[in-house]
Design an enzyme around this catalytic site. Structure first.
Site, PDB file in Angstrom:
ATOM      1  N   SER A 131      11.882  26.337  27.817  1.00 16.79           N
ATOM      2  CA  SER A 131      13.329  26.288  27.617  1.00 16.79           C
ATOM      3  C   SER A 131      14.060  27.289  28.505  1.00 16.79           C
ATOM      4  O   SER A 131      13.565  28.378  28.785  1.00 16.79           O
ATOM      5  CB  SER A 131      13.609  26.619  26.145  1.00 16.79           C
ATOM      6  N   GLU A 133      16.350  29.032  27.573  1.00 19.29           N
ATOM      7  CA  GLU A 133      16.611  30.232  26.758  1.00 19.29           C
ATOM      8  C   GLU A 133      15.683  31.381  27.148  1.00 19.29           C
ATOM      9  O   GLU A 133      15.977  32.534  26.880  1.00 19.29           O
ATOM     10  CB  GLU A 133      16.425  29.909  25.270  1.00 19.29           C
ATOM     11  N   TYR A 155      13.404  32.836  19.047  1.00 21.90           N
ATOM     12  CA  TYR A 155      13.022  31.531  19.601  1.00 21.90           C
ATOM     13  C   TYR A 155      12.595  31.680  21.059  1.00 21.90           C
ATOM     14  O   TYR A 155      11.556  31.176  21.480  1.00 21.90           O
ATOM     15  CB  TYR A 155      14.217  30.570  19.491  1.00 21.90           C
TER      16      TYR A 155
END
Lengths: 337, 332
Positions: A131, A133, A155
């Site tokens: 991801s 992120e 996460y």
């Protein structure tokens, strides 16, 4: 013999689009689903057939990334040619509240799956859903495959771990394992707690007079938003390469939540300023910086490019939520989005 | 009296740290796994000292896999400083036990961070991480800004723990620090680690209890320091104005061959006559050129290592010779 694929997270947005793509390609598709007391397979309605028929090419198996022996058994039974690890607790804000659970599924779950593959002695091609992120407080703009990670949420920390352990299995055991570093990708199947879908759903409800206010967090948060069906195609292409590798998948454009609001409300003839309220509870304890991806490598090596642009994405999501609500109010069931 | 809580107190680093904190005038609380035998641990000498044990040193049975035991110990002791040193520590073994390595390293850190986040006055928190996070670095030496490129499951898990500490420091304002520790050894090092294995074998071969020594890659080079020096940096980190991560290293690279030279030299033997190389002991993916730059620790904390490589290996070998002599009643 058709090729066999195993997908974790098949009931989610990406899993359902990927399953459709693979079925179109002639694959036999196996999906891991969690046992729950209610059905959570709504996104698969269009492609799911009664398993008693002999010609079905989509099969669902109960299992969980927290159950290592179940994973090993399933991998041994299915003997997949390709494994796509898409399952996650994928909500960033929720990961601050459920850090342990997020970590267990995202990080340890990936190790369990890789170990199940190694234990069974198979060498399927492996896709890991990484991801954007992971870039968090990004050290360069735009972000590419060589940009160092600086995760800003539990996460993201867990995804960085899963990324590296995937690279580790590729290097240590010669597994054909690839990471797709996917920037935000949305669709009418996006979960309702994600900001894009939350907005398009609210637009439909507000226009129908069923809702007045929409509460949001940081309107200045900027993301690189693409269209999910295109992104799952990039996943598949990665596993068709001779050599495994890691790729950034993105549009290369960045837009704020505010811009999303303008377009989404505007498309339904509404003014967002009249309906949107700020709620600090939706703010993340630590926000990520300017996330925008450079997908040059995917373009050169996979021949992949994002086609749906931001304005079209917003429009198609609003349209889908308007239709969905209409159908629900008329008591019709939409077979699938 | 200030209080400290240490996980992993029965290990090499925990035992040196407990000694250092007791010398600082701290009340020291240690967490010990339910079945850990204290008599064979690195703190046996402290536990057997009645002036310390039960007076200023207290041990609590707890297990990282059982969060309730951690919470209980934390609330009961209300420490000013919390040093989290416990967890899997063997890099090679992490290829065989990747899931429990991830669990033990990352979940251990995460559980503490989650508990501290909920406290009105959380203790200052130290998390031990490892140079293995740098894996195959593009540049040497490495410092706090060097990107992580871990190449072992252990390195992946340690990078994960470091990232979590960063997230909780930034998100909740915790005074939480990571030490990025390069290899650090001592006579209390576990016996499966290569330095201890070599020093022990040198003593055993000298005394005729062992004939040969099997090792992996003799050219593997590491930045090896003395654990006693490194625990000093841990306490300095928690007493600094600002929480931050620090590389703890010597800045010097030595090979396994160098360890052999010094250790066998101490007992007057030529290692080449006894050492065999076993490719089975090589790691599937071997990190390269791991050597640390400690400019930040020197500047902020005034810390630098004081024990040389030669003195370290000499101390370890001499300790093995003594231990092996003591355990043989017939020896003179």
């Amino acid at each position: 013999m058709p090729k066999k694929a195993l997908i974790t997270g098949i009931t989610g947005q990406d899993g359902s689009y990927l399953a459709e793509l693979l079925l179109r390609q002639g694959y036999e598709v196996h999906g891991l689903i969690r046992r729950a007391s209610t059905f959570n397979t709504g996104r698969l309605n269009a492609i799911y057939a009664d398993p008693h028929r002999s010609d079905v090419r989509l099969r669902l198996h109960y299992g969980d990334l927290s159950d290592a022996s179940g994973l090993a058994r399933l991998v041994g039974q299915v003997q997949p040619d390709e494994v796509y690890n898409l399952a996650a607790q994928s909500h960033v804000r929720v990961s601050f509240d459920s850090a342990e659970y997020t970590t267990d599924i995202v990080a340890t779950g990936t190790v369990r799956l890789l170990e199940a593959i190694r234990e069974v002695g198979l060498c399927p091609r492996f896709y890991q859903a990484s991801s954007s992120e992971m870039f968090g407080q990004a050290r360069e703009i735009p972000q590419r495959e060589t940009t160092p990670f600086h995760p800003r949420s539990p996460y993201a920390c867990a995804k960085v771990f899963a990324y590296w352990i995937t690279v580790n299995y590729r290097e240590a055991y010669g597994l054909h394992a690839s990471n797709g570093i996917l920037f935000n990708h949305e669709s009418p199947r996006r979960g309702e707690t994600f900001v894009t879908r939350k907005i398009t759903r609210a637009v439909a409800h507000i226009r129908a007079g069923l809702q007045d206010k929409l509460y949001l967090g940081n309107l200045d948060a900027a993301r690189d938003w693409g269209y999910a069906p295109e992104y799952v195609e990039a996943m598949w292409r990665m596993l068709q390469q001779d050599q495994p590798d890691d790729y950034v998948i993105a549009t290369g454009e960045t837009h704020t939540v505010r811009e999303f609001l303008e377009l989404a409300f505007g498309h339904a003839g509404l003014e967002w300023q009249k309906h949107v309220e700020l709620d600090p509870r939706y703010h993340r304890p630590a926000e990520v910086d300017h996330l925008v991806g450079d997908a040059s490598k995917a373009r050169q090596q996979l021949g992949w490019e994002a086609r749906t642009r931001f304005a079209d994405l917003v429009k198609l999501m609003v349209e889908a939520d308007l239709q969905l609500l209409q159908a629900q109010r008329e008591g019709r069931l939409l077979p699938s989005l | 009296m200030p209080r400290a809580l240490i996980t992993g107190i029965t290990g090499q680093d925990g035992s040196y740290l407990a000694e250092a904190l007791l010398a600082d005038g701290f009340e020291v609380h240690g967490l010990v796994r339910p079945h850990r035998d204290l008599a064979s641990s690195a703190i046996a000498h402290l536990v057997n000292d009645p002036a310390l044990h039960g007076q200023r040193l207290f041990l609590h049975r707890a297990d990282l896999a059982e969060p309730a035991t951690l919470r209980r110990a934390l609330l009961a002791t209300q420490p000013d400083e919390l040093y989290h040193l416990a967890g899997p520590s063997h890099v090679g073994l992490s290829f065989e036990l990747p899931e429990s390595t991830c669990h033990g390293v990352a979940f251990g850190a995460l559980r503490w961070l989650e508990m501290l986040r909920d406290l009105p006055r959380p203790p200052r928190f130290f998390q031990a991480t490892s140079a293995e996070i740098f894996g195959r670095p593009a540049l040497a030496p490495q410092d706090e800004q060097t990107p992580s490129v871990p190449v072992t499951p252990y390195g992946c898990a340690m990078a994960f723990a470091r990232h979590l500490v960063g997230v909780y420091r930034a998100s909740y304002g915790l005074f939480a620090c990571c030490g990025i520790l390069y290899n650090h050894e001592s006579p209390r090092r576990g016996e499966s680690f290569v330095t201890r294995k070599i020093c022990r074998a040198a003593a055993a071969i000298r005394q005729g209890h062992q004939q040969e020594l099997w090792l992996g890659d003799l050219d593997a080079a590491r930045d090896w320091g003395h654990a006693r020096d490194y625990v000093q940096a841990m306490r300095l980190m928690l007493r600094h104005d600002q929480p931050a991560d620090y590389v703890l290293a010597t800045g010097q690279l030595h090979t396994v061959r160098d360890v052999l030279e010094v250790a066998f030299g101490v007992v007057g033997l030529d290692w080449r006559r006894y050492v065999k190389s076993d490719p089975g002991l090589l790691r599937p993916a071997e990190p390269a050129r791991l050597v640390g730059n400690t400019a930040k620790a020197r500047q902020d904390l005034g810390w630098s290592p004081t024990t040389s490589f030669e003195d370290l290996i000499r101390e370890m070998t001499e300790a093995e010779v003594r231990a092996s002599t003591d355990s043989r009643p017939s020896a003179s």
